[in-house]
Scaffold this motif. Sequence first.
Motif, PDB file in Angstrom:
ATOM      1  N   THR A 266       2.372 -45.142  14.575  1.00 29.24           N
ATOM      2  CA  THR A 266       3.706 -45.586  14.180  1.00 29.24           C
ATOM      3  C   THR A 266       4.725 -44.648  14.803  1.00 29.24           C
ATOM      4  O   THR A 266       4.570 -43.424  14.743  1.00 29.24           O
ATOM      5  CB  THR A 266       3.856 -45.517  12.661  1.00 29.24           C
TER       6      THR A 266
ATOM      7  N   ASP B 118      10.949 -45.018  14.889  1.00 23.95           N
ATOM      8  CA  ASP B 118      11.791 -46.172  14.554  1.00 23.95           C
ATOM      9  C   ASP B 118      10.987 -47.286  13.891  1.00 23.95           C
ATOM     10  O   ASP B 118      11.502 -48.386  13.672  1.00 23.95           O
ATOM     11  CB  ASP B 118      12.496 -46.693  15.813  1.00 23.95           C
TER      12      ASP B 118
ATOM     13  N   ALA C 239       8.321 -48.726  15.166  1.00 22.59           N
ATOM     14  CA  ALA C 239       7.554 -49.518  16.123  1.00 22.59           C
ATOM     15  C   ALA C 239       6.088 -49.106  16.066  1.00 22.59           C
ATOM     16  O   ALA C 239       5.764 -48.012  15.613  1.00 22.59           O
ATOM     17  CB  ALA C 239       8.109 -49.311  17.526  1.00 22.59           C
TER      18      ALA C 239
ATOM     19  N   ARG D 168       2.532 -48.628  18.218  1.00 19.59           N
ATOM     20  CA  ARG D 168       2.083 -48.422  19.588  1.00 19.59           C
ATOM     21  C   ARG D 168       0.555 -48.381  19.651  1.00 19.59           C
ATOM     22  O   ARG D 168      -0.089 -47.739  18.816  1.00 19.59           O
ATOM     23  CB  ARG D 168       2.643 -47.098  20.109  1.00 19.59           C
TER      24      ARG D 168
ATOM     25  N   ARG E 205       5.638 -55.003  24.452  1.00 20.17           N
ATOM     26  CA  ARG E 205       6.201 -54.336  25.599  1.00 20.17           C
ATOM     27  C   ARG E 205       5.113 -53.452  26.192  1.00 20.17           C
ATOM     28  O   ARG E 205       4.302 -52.881  25.467  1.00 20.17           O
ATOM     29  CB  ARG E 205       7.365 -53.469  25.137  1.00 20.17           C
TER      30      ARG E 205
ATOM     31  N   ILE F 193       3.607 -51.682  23.043  1.00 21.24           N
ATOM     32  CA  ILE F 193       4.437 -51.381  21.875  1.00 21.24           C
ATOM     33  C   ILE F 193       4.988 -52.664  21.263  1.00 21.24           C
ATOM     34  O   ILE F 193       5.472 -53.544  21.987  1.00 21.24           O
ATOM     35  CB  ILE F 193       5.599 -50.448  22.279  1.00 21.24           C
ATOM     36  N   ALA F 194       4.893 -52.781  19.939  1.00 19.77           N
ATOM     37  CA  ALA F 194       5.526 -53.888  19.228  1.00 19.77           C
ATOM     38  C   ALA F 194       6.699 -53.308  18.457  1.00 19.77           C
ATOM     39  O   ALA F 194       6.543 -52.314  17.738  1.00 19.77           O
ATOM     40  CB  ALA F 194       4.537 -54.541  18.277  1.00 19.77           C
ATOM     41  N   ARG F 195       7.885 -53.919  18.612  1.00 18.52           N
ATOM     42  CA  ARG F 195       9.061 -53.405  17.894  1.00 18.52           C
ATOM     43  C   ARG F 195       8.893 -53.651  16.393  1.00 18.52           C
ATOM     44  O   ARG F 195       8.136 -54.524  15.979  1.00 18.52           O
ATOM     45  CB  ARG F 195      10.318 -54.075  18.416  1.00 18.52           C
ATOM     46  N   PRO F 196       9.613 -52.881  15.560  1.00 23.10           N
ATOM     47  CA  PRO F 196       9.371 -52.912  14.107  1.00 23.10           C
ATOM     48  C   PRO F 196       9.387 -54.317  13.524  1.00 23.10           C
ATOM     49  O   PRO F 196       8.601 -54.634  12.630  1.00 23.10           O
ATOM     50  CB  PRO F 196      10.507 -52.080  13.528  1.00 23.10           C
ATOM     51  N   ASP F 197      10.292 -55.194  14.001  1.00 21.28           N
ATOM     52  CA  ASP F 197      10.329 -56.493  13.326  1.00 21.28           C
ATOM     53  C   ASP F 197       9.610 -57.596  14.090  1.00 21.28           C
ATOM     54  O   ASP F 197       9.687 -58.753  13.719  1.00 21.28           O
ATOM     55  CB  ASP F 197      11.783 -56.891  13.018  1.00 21.28           C
ATOM     56  N   ASP F 198       8.910 -57.229  15.188  1.00 24.15           N
ATOM     57  CA  ASP F 198       8.073 -58.247  15.833  1.00 24.15           C
ATOM     58  C   ASP F 198       6.849 -58.506  14.975  1.00 24.15           C
ATOM     59  O   ASP F 198       6.326 -57.590  14.354  1.00 24.15           O
ATOM     60  CB  ASP F 198       7.626 -57.752  17.211  1.00 24.15           C
TER      61      ASP F 198
ATOM     62  N   ALA G  99       3.738 -56.225  14.992  1.00 24.39           N
ATOM     63  CA  ALA G  99       3.726 -54.910  14.359  1.00 24.39           C
ATOM     64  C   ALA G  99       3.071 -54.974  12.993  1.00 24.39           C
ATOM     65  O   ALA G  99       2.435 -54.015  12.557  1.00 24.39           O
ATOM     66  CB  ALA G  99       5.150 -54.378  14.244  1.00 24.39           C
TER      67      ALA G  99
END
Lengths: 477, 290
Positions: free
Chosen positions: A376, A379, A381, A383, A411, A439-444, A447
């Motif tokens: 984690t 932010d 995200a 990884r 990403r 990486i997946a952003r926090p609200d994708d 995640a």
Amino acid sequence: MTQPPASPPSLYAAREPIFPKRVKGTFRTLKWWIMGVTLAIYYLTPWIRWDRGPNLPDQAVLIDLAGRRFYFLWIEIWPHEFYFVAGLLIMAGLGLFLFTSALGRVWCGYTCPQTVWTDLFILVERWIEGDRNARVRLWNADWSLRKVRLRVTKWAVWFLIALATGGAWVFYFADAPTLAGQLLTFSAPLVAYSTILILAATTFVFGGFMREQVCNYMCPWPRIQAAMMDESTLTVAYRHWRGEPRGKHRKAEGADQLGDCIDCMACVNVCPAGIDIRDGQQMECITCALCIDACDEIMERIGKPRGLIDYLALSDEEAETQGAKPRPIWQHVLRPRTILYTSMWSLIGVALVYALFIRSDIDLTVEPVRNPQFVTLSDGAVRNTYTLRIRNLTADDRDFRVMLTSDEILRIDVETDGPVANHVTVPANETMQARIYVIARPDDPAADAVTTDLRLWVEDVETDDRAGVSTIFNGKG
Amino acid sequence: MADNKDIDEATGTDTTGHDWDGIKELNNPLPRWWLWCFYGTIVWGVAYTIAYPAWPLVNSATAGLLGYSTRAEVAEQIAEVEAQNAEVAAVLASADLSTLSPDDPAHRYGVAGGASVFLANCSQCHGAGAAGVQAGGYPNLLDDAWLWGGSLEDIEYTVRHGIRNDTDPDARWSEMPVFGDILSDEEIGQTVEYVLALSGQDHDAALAEQGLVLFEEQCTACHGDAGEGIRDLGAPTLNDAIWLYGGDRETITETITYSRFGVMPAWGPRLDEDEIKAVTLYLHQLGGGE
Ligand code: SF4
Ligand code: SF4
């Protein structure tokens, strides 16, 4: 228990020397040719050049142990493609099964290195010491200057051949001209010299002195061969129903009762195994067919049909004794068993050729880092880390772009970036390891999902050739 | 010997003359050279046990005339590899890490060697994958949150001097008061709500509002006005998604009430200079380096 005999028989036997006589004929000629061709292949192959471009060796056949590559003409085998070698070995095995079930110990008689080199050594022996009778005389003679001279000459020539045999072997493992230069200037690696000497020693002893003893006592192959032979297999045999009763004195009384064998011992004198084929099939017979040649010559001289000794199957014996005509060769060879072996052999061959054509010159493996499964970031995200191994099987450096495809938004971030983002350059003929982050952003959704499928790709920047591997992304879920 | 031959009728083979209830043993003589080879192997076997360590004694074994030992051989191989690496290790030991190019052989040597140093010395607390152990308060070294900084220089300092140990006067030192002695349970509860709010988690807005006052009084000195943390003090960032001990209501309450901090030994005296640099390089490239 009865009384044992006064002096018990010895449990050990010294080798009986064998002095094979020179013979001429169809099979002898065939064997000379096979000997020439196989020896030429063995000695000359490492010297064939093959241009593969500036970055790769130009030796047509090369086993590069240090670099872990096997070069065979236009084919280059990497360690991960060892199944090609396994496939070839299976084909070689099936090939031997096929030939053995059709033609008995044809491998032993014609192409086994033990047979070929022994044949060569016997040839040298004959040149130096003379034919059978002269050699028997020399054997029995007391040591004299002449005997010493002949023996030493013979051993010297044998040893030179043996040295060349060991010498040729090492050329398969290094650039032949370079290694030859090093060997002559005594700057070659020690292992090259020791390999040459060991192989020279075995060649010298096996070809010069042990000969048929290798086949009779050391080689496992004849033991295995027995399992592949049946009553339809062609082997060398004596038509006893035609030859017996044998007899020398054709002018004597009752000679018209005799069979075709005139008991001239020609077949026995030429036999490199030192046996009498007229005693029937024997363990020692390597089916070299020299006794066929010897006997045919005699039959011609006395005006009888050839083939008193011939390629025969056990089943022929029964049929022919009852007066049947000899069966044609193809009936022996074309049997369900041989057809089965042939089709298995071809199937594997076709599969290998197919595998060779579809193999790509990029190879990608992906190893997801599983400790930890994800990280984690501050932010929030998520990884994942993956280790990519990209193999560049070509002779040029290649630039790859690393990409991913997935249904979810992810990403990619390549750690060993070149000057351009998410590109890696893999040097010619090498494997490169690259660590990438996804990486997946926090609200994708990825995640929070347990896992998300994705596929990682490398794509050659110039040719657009690509290779992909499916893997998963671990989320927090 | 022809006179005492005893031929078996069925096979035509000579027999050894041994006879058990009428069953006779056939004699297929072994080649004599085979026998000699057999004797040869016996001689070789005995000679081998004399030349090499072999016979067990009470406390050890015979050493063998050649003085060979696998342990010595391994030591020799290690020494050989060390000699091979001596040059690059020396370069690494005296290198300034912040200017060392990643293409430098010393850098590559450091990353590879640092992995071994880490596994041997650090993985016991931080885990083999360097992901830390939250239950023990061992920080995750893969992410982008650093208590004391994630630059090469900061990491090197932390490795060399450690955290909160008595052995190294230069050790980094952080301190958090035991708020259970200072604040009432109610006040702690309000502060917890505010900390939850800081990191964007579900919270009770009314309590958090009161917590803000307490936070400004008690916490901002170390954790910063917005809870962004102050690295010089080793005070963690509170407004991100990363928690050393856990970020749920219960754990935060416990942290505030009893206070917590970790300890790390100083590795300066224990590791060689090149090992410290190596493990620094290794940690820096795990994904979180600054
Ligand atoms: S028995 Fe063995 S060594 Fe002899 S010819 Fe056959 S395969 Fe070769
Ligand atoms: S018996 Fe005939 S085929 Fe067999 S080994 Fe002797 S010469 Fe060759």
